[in-house]
Enzyme design. Structure first.
Site, PDB file in Angstrom:
ATOM      1  N   HIS A 140      -1.404   1.127  -4.265  1.00 15.88           N
ATOM      2  CA  HIS A 140      -1.839   2.816  -4.360  1.00 15.88           C
ATOM      3  C   HIS A 140      -0.798   3.824  -5.027  1.00 15.88           C
ATOM      4  CE1 HIS A 140      -3.831   2.063  -0.210  1.00 15.88           C
ATOM      5  NE2 HIS A 140      -4.450   1.488  -1.270  1.00 15.88           N
ATOM      6  N   GLN A 188       0.736  -1.188  -0.002  1.00 15.31           N
ATOM      7  CA  GLN A 188       0.264  -0.023  -0.118  1.00 15.31           C
ATOM      8  C   GLN A 188       1.084   1.275  -0.104  1.00 15.31           C
ATOM      9  OE1 GLN A 188      -3.103  -0.656   3.297  1.00 15.31           O
ATOM     10  NE2 GLN A 188      -1.797  -2.182   3.273  1.00 15.31           N
ATOM     11  N   THR A 237       0.672  -3.406   8.419  1.00 14.58           N
ATOM     12  CA  THR A 237      -0.529  -2.718   8.070  1.00 14.58           C
ATOM     13  C   THR A 237      -1.665  -2.870   8.942  1.00 14.58           C
ATOM     14  OG1 THR A 237      -1.995  -2.810   6.112  1.00 14.58           O
ATOM     15  CG2 THR A 237      -1.115  -4.690   6.620  1.00 14.58           C
TER      16      THR A 237
HETATM   17  P1  NAD Z   1      -1.390   2.504   8.851  1.00 10.31           P
HETATM   18  O1  NAD Z   1      -0.826   3.756   9.047  1.00 10.31           O
HETATM   19  O2  NAD Z   1      -3.033   2.381   8.640  1.00 10.31           O
HETATM   20  O3  NAD Z   1      -1.194   1.548   9.804  1.00 10.31           O
HETATM   21  C1  NAD Z   1       0.542   1.098   9.947  1.00 10.31           C
HETATM   22  C2  NAD Z   1       0.772  -0.030  10.763  1.00 10.31           C
HETATM   23  O4  NAD Z   1       1.793  -0.411  10.804  1.00 10.31           O
HETATM   24  C3  NAD Z   1      -0.134  -0.007  12.084  1.00 10.31           C
HETATM   25  O5  NAD Z   1      -0.723  -1.208  12.336  1.00 10.31           O
HETATM   26  C4  NAD Z   1       1.136  -0.041  12.941  1.00 10.31           C
HETATM   27  O6  NAD Z   1       0.838  -0.453  14.449  1.00 10.31           O
HETATM   28  C5  NAD Z   1       2.206  -0.815  12.341  1.00 10.31           C
HETATM   29  N1  NAD Z   1       3.342  -0.274  12.584  1.00 10.31           N
HETATM   30  C6  NAD Z   1       3.926   1.145  12.652  1.00 10.31           C
HETATM   31  N2  NAD Z   1       5.420   0.647  13.006  1.00 10.31           N
HETATM   32  C7  NAD Z   1       5.840  -0.279  12.709  1.00 10.31           C
HETATM   33  C8  NAD Z   1       7.132  -0.897  12.616  1.00 10.31           C
HETATM   34  N3  NAD Z   1       8.057  -0.260  12.931  1.00 10.31           N
HETATM   35  N4  NAD Z   1       7.097  -2.252  12.540  1.00 10.31           N
HETATM   36  C9  NAD Z   1       5.806  -3.080  12.269  1.00 10.31           C
HETATM   37  N5  NAD Z   1       4.884  -2.425  12.467  1.00 10.31           N
HETATM   38  C10 NAD Z   1       4.553  -1.004  12.496  1.00 10.31           C
HETATM   39  O7  NAD Z   1      -0.789   1.799   7.438  1.00 10.31           O
HETATM   40  P2  NAD Z   1      -1.435   1.222   6.218  1.00 10.31           P
HETATM   41  O8  NAD Z   1      -2.325   0.140   6.746  1.00 10.31           O
HETATM   42  O9  NAD Z   1      -0.331   0.968   5.207  1.00 10.31           O
HETATM   43  O10 NAD Z   1      -2.430   2.108   5.616  1.00 10.31           O
HETATM   44  C11 NAD Z   1      -2.015   3.542   5.388  1.00 10.31           C
HETATM   45  C12 NAD Z   1      -2.111   4.329   4.054  1.00 10.31           C
HETATM   46  O11 NAD Z   1      -1.393   5.315   3.769  1.00 10.31           O
HETATM   47  C13 NAD Z   1      -1.904   3.425   2.821  1.00 10.31           C
HETATM   48  O12 NAD Z   1      -2.968   3.515   2.173  1.00 10.31           O
HETATM   49  C14 NAD Z   1      -0.597   3.836   2.272  1.00 10.31           C
HETATM   50  O13 NAD Z   1      -0.826   4.218   0.651  1.00 10.31           O
HETATM   51  C15 NAD Z   1      -0.569   5.301   2.897  1.00 10.31           C
HETATM   52  N6  NAD Z   1       0.982   5.481   3.409  1.00 10.31           N
HETATM   53  C16 NAD Z   1       1.970   5.165   2.783  1.00 10.31           C
HETATM   54  C17 NAD Z   1       3.340   5.306   3.389  1.00 10.31           C
HETATM   55  C18 NAD Z   1       4.638   4.931   2.672  1.00 10.31           C
HETATM   56  O14 NAD Z   1       4.417   5.031   1.469  1.00 10.31           O
HETATM   57  N7  NAD Z   1       5.644   4.694   3.342  1.00 10.31           N
HETATM   58  C19 NAD Z   1       3.376   5.980   4.580  1.00 10.31           C
HETATM   59  C20 NAD Z   1       2.091   6.220   5.174  1.00 10.31           C
HETATM   60  C21 NAD Z   1       0.953   6.053   4.729  1.00 10.31           C
END
Ligand code: NAD
Ligand code: ZN
Length: 262
Positions: A121, A103, A210
């Site tokens: 995405h 994602q 996720t």
């Molecule tokens: P989310 O932000 O909803 O959830 C992130 C998850 O990762 C949480 O459950 C959290 O507990 C867990 N987490 C945080 N740090 C961690 C670590 N170090 N190790 C293991 N787990 C960890 O993310 P999502 O479900 O991916 O959805 C967010 C949306 O936002 C997506 O649609 C995505 O496209 C976008 N997004 C992308 C990025 C990126 O490209 N890096 C960053 C932020 C959000």
């Protein structure tokens, strides 16, 4: 057998597909959007993650839009892949993992060496033609130049100049835009079909970082459960998906992927 050993054994049987979210890139310095200190706290998604919202901010609060573009891209351009990205790339090299459904839009899986990455995405480093959908990668150097322009005091005229300079016209004559999926926009259907099929062909699904609250992406693990696939979750804390899975490994994605692949 402890959980890590049990999961290593399951993974060694191959045909693993990973589904990754913002948590896999957290150790690379890209904050998750949703959590405390995340981007959505400062920039409400209804304004900054929808086409209508972005148009509204462009018309009524240009300085805030340029600030958002800077904040959004700064972390992305400074980030490098971490142990979780490299661990997943190694699993593919070892023929254990058949693909990654992500994602994320940060390009870090590809930069870690993963070959089969299904980006649900899109990718913040890619442009897409608004008419013919032709794609073109945007280099980090170009994005840094764009950030420098955005910092030099926004005005509507400068913004228009910046858009015409950086978002070049496609060969077909139409304008290109950043190839990411905004809220309310459909997912790219070819990628979605490929992801759906790879879940059907998998033996095991590995969820990494996720939350399972973003749909339709979150329906993939549910589909895997219906097909009785083994599901393993790696997350800092239990998520909306934890009740579906066979093994929950709690901790940082980098540390756990290291233990699973070293
Ligand atoms: P989310 O932000 O909803 O959830 C992130 C998850 O990762 C949480 O459950 C959290 O507990 C867990 N987490 C945080 N740090 C961690 C670590 N170090 N190790 C293991 N787990 C960890 O993310 P999502 O479900 O991916 O959805 C967010 C949306 O936002 C997506 O649609 C995505 O496209 C976008 N997004 C992308 C990025 C990126 O490209 N890096 C960053 C932020 C959000
Ligand atoms: Zn075109």
């Amino acid at each position: 057998m402890d959980d890590i050993a049990a999961v290593r054994k399951i993974l060694s049987e191959g045909r693993v597909v990973a589904i990754t979210g913002a948590g896999v890139s957290q150790e690379s310095g890209i904050p998750t959007f949703r959590g405390v200190g995340g981007l959505w706290e400062k920039y409400p998604p209804e304004d900054f993650a929808t086409p209508d919202g972005l148009m509204r901010v462009y018309k009524h609060d240009l300085p805030r839009l340029t600030q958002f573009v800077r904040d959004f891209y700064l972390a992305l351009t400074e980030a490098t892949p971490n142990r979780a990205h490299f661990g997943l790339a190694k699993m593919e090299e070892d023929n254990i993992l058949s693909g990654i459904i992500t994602q994320n839009i940060d390009d870090l899986h590809a930069r870690a060496g993963s070959k089969k990455v299904m980006e649900l995405h899109g990718n913040a480093f890619r442009l897409r033609c608004m008419r013919c959908a032709k794609k073109k990668m945007f280099s980090i150097v170009e994005i840094r130049r764009l950030l420098d322009h955005a910092s030099s005091g926004p005005s509507k005229l400068k913004m228009v100049k910046m858009i015409t300079h950086f978002f070049k016209k496609c060969d077909c004559g139409s304008r290109m835009r950043i190839d990411i999926v905004l809220f309310s926009e459909p997912l790219p259907s070819d990628v979605w079909q490929e992801a759906w099929q790879s879940i059907e062909e998998a033996k095991t699904v590995l969820l990494v970082g996720t939350s399972g609250v973003v749909y339709p992406a979150a329906s993939l693990p549910v589909h895997a459960k219906e097909l009785k696939k083994k599901i393993i979750e790696v997350n800092l804390e239990r998520s909306d998906l934890s009740d579906l899975v066979d093994h929950v490994l709690l901790g940082k994605a980098g540390e756990i992927l290291d233990q699973l692949t070293s």
